[in-house]
Design an enzyme around this catalytic site. Sequence first.
Site, PDB file in Angstrom:
ATOM      1  N   ASP A 227      25.664  44.480 119.694  1.00  0.00           N
ATOM      2  CA  ASP A 227      24.749  44.494 120.842  1.00  0.00           C
ATOM      3  C   ASP A 227      23.343  44.632 120.283  1.00  0.00           C
ATOM      4  OD1 ASP A 227      23.293  44.783 123.109  1.00  0.00           O
ATOM      5  OD2 ASP A 227      24.666  46.220 124.071  1.00  0.00           O
ATOM      6  N   GLU A 229      20.674  43.631 121.957  1.00  0.00           N
ATOM      7  CA  GLU A 229      19.897  43.580 123.216  1.00  0.00           C
ATOM      8  C   GLU A 229      19.818  42.143 123.730  1.00  0.00           C
ATOM      9  OE1 GLU A 229      19.439  44.446 126.099  1.00  0.00           O
ATOM     10  OE2 GLU A 229      18.371  46.310 125.685  1.00  0.00           O
ATOM     11  N   ASN A 230      20.077  42.061 125.019  1.00  0.00           N
ATOM     12  CA  ASN A 230      20.148  40.773 125.707  1.00  0.00           C
ATOM     13  C   ASN A 230      21.159  39.846 125.058  1.00  0.00           C
ATOM     14  OD1 ASN A 230      18.228  41.456 127.679  1.00  0.00           O
ATOM     15  ND2 ASN A 230      16.590  41.059 126.191  1.00  0.00           N
ATOM     16  N   GLY A 309      22.023  49.484 126.289  1.00  0.00           N
ATOM     17  CA  GLY A 309      20.703  50.025 125.960  1.00  0.00           C
ATOM     18  C   GLY A 309      19.885  50.380 127.181  1.00  0.00           C
ATOM     19  N   ASP A 310      20.070  49.608 128.266  1.00  0.00           N
ATOM     20  CA  ASP A 310      19.342  49.896 129.507  1.00  0.00           C
ATOM     21  C   ASP A 310      20.176  50.784 130.425  1.00  0.00           C
ATOM     22  OD1 ASP A 310      21.340  48.225 130.316  1.00  0.00           O
ATOM     23  OD2 ASP A 310      20.032  46.634 131.066  1.00  0.00           O
ATOM     24  N   HIS A 429      42.070  59.201 147.574  1.00  0.00           N
ATOM     25  CA  HIS A 429      41.948  59.001 149.019  1.00  0.00           C
ATOM     26  C   HIS A 429      40.487  58.971 149.425  1.00  0.00           C
ATOM     27  CE1 HIS A 429      40.955  63.253 149.855  1.00  0.00           C
ATOM     28  NE2 HIS A 429      41.833  63.535 148.903  1.00  0.00           N
ATOM     29  N   ASP A 448      39.384  63.909 145.090  1.00  0.00           N
ATOM     30  CA  ASP A 448      40.130  62.932 145.897  1.00  0.00           C
ATOM     31  C   ASP A 448      41.297  62.323 145.120  1.00  0.00           C
ATOM     32  OD1 ASP A 448      38.342  63.373 147.921  1.00  0.00           O
ATOM     33  OD2 ASP A 448      37.286  61.463 147.721  1.00  0.00           O
ATOM     34  N   HIS A 476      53.564  57.337 153.202  1.00  0.00           N
ATOM     35  CA  HIS A 476      53.509  55.918 153.568  1.00  0.00           C
ATOM     36  C   HIS A 476      53.673  55.804 155.075  1.00  0.00           C
ATOM     37  CE1 HIS A 476      57.972  55.262 153.997  1.00  0.00           C
ATOM     38  NE2 HIS A 476      57.988  56.325 153.206  1.00  0.00           N
TER      39      HIS A 476
END
Length: 512
Positions: A227, A229-230, A309-310, A429, A448, A476
Amino acid sequence: MRRALASVGAALVLTGGTMVASTGVSQAAGPLPCDIYASGGTPCVAAHSTTRALFQNYNGPLYQVRRASNNQTLNIGVLEAGGYANAAAQDSFCANTTCVISIIFDQTTRHNDLTPAPPGGVGGQDNPVPADALPVTAGGRNVYGAEFSGVMGYRDNSTSGVATGSQPEGMYAVMSGTHFNSGCCFDYGNAETNNLDNGNGHMDAIYFGTLCWFSPCNGGGPWVMADLENGLFQSNTGGSQNASYTGNRNPYVTTTLKNNGTNFFALKDGNAQSGGLATRFSGALPVPPFRSGYSPMHKEGAIILGIGGDNSNSAIGNFFEGAMTAGVPSDATENAVQANIASVGYGGPSPVAPGTLNSGSTISLRATTSGFTDRYIRHQNNNAVTSVITSGSSAVDKGDGSWIVRRGLANNSCVSFESRNFPGEFLRHQNFQVFRQPMNGSTLFRQDATFCPQAAHAGTGTSFAAMNFPTRFLRHFNNTLFIASNGGSNNFDTTTNWAADTTWAVSTPWTP
Ligand code: AHR
């Protein structure tokens, strides 16, 4: 010692100390990854692991856990200098509550510690990972890796010694080829210091996952990429130049990246349990007309883990250990580091029998209501429903109807159910209906997604109370899953068949 081992009082420190004395076992004699990098003339400037020391003489904390019950923290150290993590100290500190990993300490003297990443150009504040989501063994010891399930990541924007501008560096990380996705970006390495995308060449990080940024990507992945960048680069032309590299699905994967900052980078990966590293690319950095800005590089020197990076934070992945160096390590040095990693013997936790409610077991949950006993809880279009599943069902149906039992995300004496075929996603849930959703680390999600097993309401089986609505149970109704009370205003709360509808047979999994 430069950091206290515990921030909650002497009793816990002493407890940890007692266990060290009684159970400590050395790593295999010999230099550890950062000793090896130093011998090769490329010393570590950052070293992070939740499983073990990366220097033979390291005797400090590896990571810090914070428990939900009272927000107190405990630093988890090594059992002895150069040894493995004292996971037993975590287990006792986090008993009857849950813990997250609040800091991953840098084992070098530079204090490049990682803490949950702040908001960035993309994505808000990141969550810390659950501390006990990834039990593994290393060196025969029970330790924990760091499991990232989305919206989780760490960062240090104010580092010491990490490459900037066009300075050379190297890095490695042990990750997993069994827990990944195509979200951006499961990274470890060098990134922007302001959490923004500052343009091409402002990052130099290992990426591991299935986000194919440039064609071609061969096979199904996941792939190691740079990576920068871009772009996630498999080569100087972006896509793979290696037709035989179809990804690496080993449960423990060593990944490496080195970049001299001006005109060279190399990517390797290998099975972290055995064997050597394979070079996936070694050559020039991208140049115009394909792309500009990468030669020379514009490294900024922040360290990221689990995010882009961002702060793009939709990736999932596992991390066990990693380090960054000053200077480009030689192939011989990287081979020696891989040999040391393989000697650790990373492996799964002690096998857990399938079809039980023990953490790590894979199960299927069968309805017990008369007339519906061939139906199992499965996800479908992100909803939790019941379907008839038989030995003749498709692999997809069987996978959808299989769940990995995890310690309860909000209470480790209860359980959570992770999707067998959507790692990092859980039954949870919402407005009393149950769905399969990615774990986002929030307190609400954890609650949850936590269900407390109880004696069967009818016949034989298990009933599951919603942790944060203890009078409501997994039920159910019209083949859809709800948390239902025994009588109430919703149609799914009807008392008719409530006891049977809330009783489940914990069964051997359709997909082990
Ligand atoms: O380079 C891939 C990603 O693109 C970076 O990690 C991120 O900063 C940007 O969104």
